[in-house]
Structure formats: structure tokens, C-alpha cells
Design a protein around this motif. Sequence first.
Motif, short mmCIF file in Angstrom:
data_model
loop_
_atom_site.label_atom_id
_atom_site.label_comp_id
_atom_site.label_asym_id
_atom_site.label_seq_id
_atom_site.Cartn_x
_atom_site.Cartn_y
_atom_site.Cartn_z
N VAL A 158 0.88 -1.14 0.02
CA VAL A 158 -0.13 -0.20 -0.08
C VAL A 158 0.79 1.27 -0.14
O VAL A 158 0.53 2.12 -0.62
N THR A 159 1.89 1.34 0.88
CA THR A 159 2.63 2.53 1.05
C THR A 159 3.68 2.55 -0.30
O THR A 159 4.33 3.80 -0.50
N GLY A 160 4.10 1.58 -0.86
CA GLY A 160 4.99 1.65 -1.95
C GLY A 160 6.74 1.49 -1.57
O GLY A 160 7.43 2.01 -2.20
N THR A 161 6.82 1.27 -0.07
CA THR A 161 8.06 1.35 0.27
C THR A 161 8.79 0.20 -0.24
O THR A 161 8.61 -0.83 -0.75
N ASP A 162 10.28 0.25 0.04
CA ASP A 162 11.20 -0.84 -0.73
C ASP A 162 11.06 -1.88 0.29
O ASP A 162 11.37 -2.23 1.32
N LEU A 163 11.09 -3.30 -0.57
CA LEU A 163 10.95 -4.42 0.17
C LEU A 163 12.41 -4.62 0.82
O LEU A 163 12.41 -5.23 2.02
N HIS A 164 13.49 -4.31 0.51
CA HIS A 164 14.74 -4.69 1.19
C HIS A 164 14.79 -3.96 2.53
O HIS A 164 15.46 -4.76 3.35
N LEU A 165 14.36 -2.71 2.50
CA LEU A 165 14.36 -2.16 4.05
C LEU A 165 13.70 -3.25 5.02
O LEU A 165 14.10 -3.27 6.23
N TYR A 166 12.67 -3.81 4.80
CA TYR A 166 11.93 -4.67 5.62
C TYR A 166 12.48 -5.87 5.70
O TYR A 166 12.83 -6.27 7.06
N ILE A 167 13.25 -6.50 4.95
CA ILE A 167 13.85 -7.81 5.00
C ILE A 167 15.13 -7.74 5.71
O ILE A 167 15.59 -8.60 6.66
N ILE A 168 15.89 -6.67 5.31
CA ILE A 168 17.13 -6.33 5.92
C ILE A 168 16.89 -6.09 7.69
O ILE A 168 17.51 -6.57 8.54
N ALA A 169 15.88 -5.40 8.08
CA ALA A 169 15.65 -5.09 9.27
C ALA A 169 15.26 -6.43 10.03
O ALA A 169 15.53 -6.65 11.18
N GLY A 170 14.37 -6.98 9.24
CA GLY A 170 13.82 -8.24 10.01
C GLY A 170 14.96 -9.34 10.12
O GLY A 170 15.04 -9.90 11.34
N TYR A 171 15.88 -9.40 9.14
CA TYR A 171 17.00 -10.40 9.35
C TYR A 171 18.03 -9.93 10.52
O TYR A 171 18.75 -10.74 11.02
N VAL A 172 17.95 -8.64 10.58
CA VAL A 172 19.03 -8.20 11.89
C VAL A 172 18.26 -8.63 13.08
O VAL A 172 19.09 -8.96 14.05
N VAL A 173 17.02 -8.63 13.21
CA VAL A 173 16.42 -8.90 14.50
C VAL A 173 16.55 -10.43 14.60
O VAL A 173 16.83 -10.89 15.81
N VAL A 174 16.51 -11.19 13.41
CA VAL A 174 16.89 -12.83 13.51
C VAL A 174 18.03 -13.08 14.24
O VAL A 174 18.28 -13.81 15.05
N VAL A 175 19.05 -12.26 13.58
CA VAL A 175 20.63 -12.54 14.05
C VAL A 175 20.73 -12.23 15.50
O VAL A 175 21.17 -13.08 16.33
N VAL A 176 20.38 -11.06 16.17
CA VAL A 176 20.04 -10.86 17.34
C VAL A 176 19.48 -11.99 18.22
O VAL A 176 19.98 -12.40 19.37
N GLN A 177 18.12 -12.28 17.79
CA GLN A 177 17.46 -13.26 18.54
C GLN A 177 18.30 -14.54 18.65
O GLN A 177 18.23 -15.31 19.67
N THR A 178 19.00 -14.77 17.44
CA THR A 178 19.60 -16.28 17.34
C THR A 178 20.83 -16.38 18.31
O THR A 178 21.02 -17.53 18.77
N THR A 179 21.41 -15.22 18.75
CA THR A 179 22.49 -15.44 19.85
C THR A 179 21.78 -15.46 21.22
O THR A 179 22.57 -15.78 21.98
N LEU A 180 20.32 -15.21 21.29
CA LEU A 180 19.96 -15.02 22.69
C LEU A 180 19.15 -16.18 22.80
O LEU A 180 18.90 -16.53 24.04
N ALA A 181 18.56 -16.75 21.90
CA ALA A 181 17.66 -17.94 21.98
C ALA A 181 18.22 -18.97 22.47
O ALA A 181 19.51 -19.29 22.17
N PRO A 182 17.45 -19.95 23.32
CA PRO A 182 18.09 -21.32 23.55
C PRO A 182 18.45 -22.18 22.20
O PRO A 182 17.85 -22.19 21.16
N ARG A 183 19.80 -22.70 22.24
CA ARG A 183 20.13 -23.22 21.03
C ARG A 183 19.41 -24.25 20.37
O ARG A 183 19.45 -24.59 19.24
N MET A 184 18.80 -25.12 21.21
CA MET A 184 17.82 -26.26 20.49
C MET A 184 16.83 -25.95 19.82
O MET A 184 16.22 -26.62 19.07
N ILE A 185 16.42 -24.66 19.74
CA ILE A 185 15.17 -24.03 19.02
C ILE A 185 15.46 -23.30 17.94
O ILE A 185 14.72 -23.18 16.95
N VAL A 186 16.86 -22.98 17.90
CA VAL A 186 17.09 -22.27 16.57
C VAL A 186 17.07 -22.84 15.45
O VAL A 186 16.26 -22.23 14.27
#
Length: 260
Positions: A158-186
Amino acid sequence: MSEWLHEFGDVLLETLRAVSPIVAMLVLFQLLVIRKPLPNPGRILVGFVYVLLGVALFLEGLKMALFPVGELMAKQLTAPEFLGAAYHAGGTQWHAYIWVYFFAASIGFATTLAEPALIAVALKAAEVSAGAINPWGLRLAVACGAAVGLALGTFRIVTGTDLHLYIIAGYVVVVVQTTLAPRMIVGLAYDSGGVTTSTVTVPIVTALGLGLASAVPGRNPVADGFGLIAFTCLFPIISVLGYAQIAAWWSRRNRSTDND
């Protein structure tokens, strides 16, 4: 009726062409590399016929029902007469399409919860973890992630914003979570992101994205209509990792309370 049979015959032939190389490769490896005869060849042949008919019927059903319904819902929810005053105040304002976001979230949640691949993964995860991983809780976490991802993905269209901005931001969150989450669930979290995009979810999500991009003024179906599946893959990873982190925190809290 004859027209449908002719069309279904074309789909069946196309499915045969697509599936035959897979079957041929399996048979060649069995006979030439492993050098053992096929076990239960009659049963395998019957299963192959079932696969052909099932895939062909599924593809025909997509064309007849899921794709048209997804596009129709997107067009109805973005029609000026449905949007009313919000549309006339600004047709491309994000708040004019609030019901589109709710619909996308609802579809994302419902289709993911019913996804056969996710059910299979959740049951296997419960089996190998001796019940430590609740299959229903895992499915709910993945479905919530898919719902948020689809709502955000439609907001992007709807807003026409760039797709890569959302994807990059999302995977930054994933990387941070990966270092903090229990290893068995990653590993399970990463796989959960993949199994959401299977037979039930992908057709409806694709139709929704293309229908929405066609209906919103100023959007291009080719440039803006695709990308929703990426959101459906990404946000379940975040939700499952978050679910594991909350569960681990809750467990530590209970243990500390018991010790006190």
C-alpha cells in the motif's frame, strides 16, 4: 464438461512432465547405484498415479478457486465504495486500507495453522524432544508470525516502500535473537519459516499480493505484487525465537520462585 476435461488433461500432462524426471532419478539410483530391485513396485506405481492425480487436481483447483478468490477479496477490500470517505480523503494513505491488513493477518494465521508441512514438523519436533516442545504452541507461534508478516507485507504494498528495507531489518532482528535464544530451538525456528510457505499458504498469499498491487493506485503488480512470501518466511522465525526466549525466561523465573 468436455472443456474442463480437456483443460484438466493438459494440466495432467504437464504434471507428468514435471514429476517424471524425479521418479526416473530415484529409479536409476536404486537400480544402478544401490543395485537393488525396487521394493513393492506395484505399490510404488499406484502411489505415482496418486501423486499425478493429486498434484493435477490441486493445480486445477488453484486456477478455479484459490487464485480468483484471493484476487477478488483484495479488489473488494480496496474498492472505493468499500473504503468510502477514507479513500476519497487520500486513496494511497495507509490508514485507508486498515481492513486489508486485518484480512491479510487473518488469512496468514488461518492458512499457516492449517499448513500440512507445519503440522508434520511440529509433530516431529514434539517426538524428538520427548514432549519438551509443544506442537500446538509451536504452530500458534508460527501462525502469529505469519499473520504479522502478511499484515506488514500488505502495508508495504500500500505504501510502496522498498522491500529490502523490511527484509534487512527483519534479519537483523533474527541474528540478534539467534544469539540469545536457546540453542535447541534455533534450527527449528529457521525451518518453521520455510514450512509456512507450502501448498495451502503460497497460492492464497500470491493471489492476495497480486490482487492488492493491481487495485491500489500507483502500484505495479510486477514490482510491488510479489514479496509477501518473503514476509511469510521471515516473521515466523522471529516469532518462534521469541516464543522460545519467553518460555526460557518463564522457566527461569519459576525455578527462582521455587528456590525462594
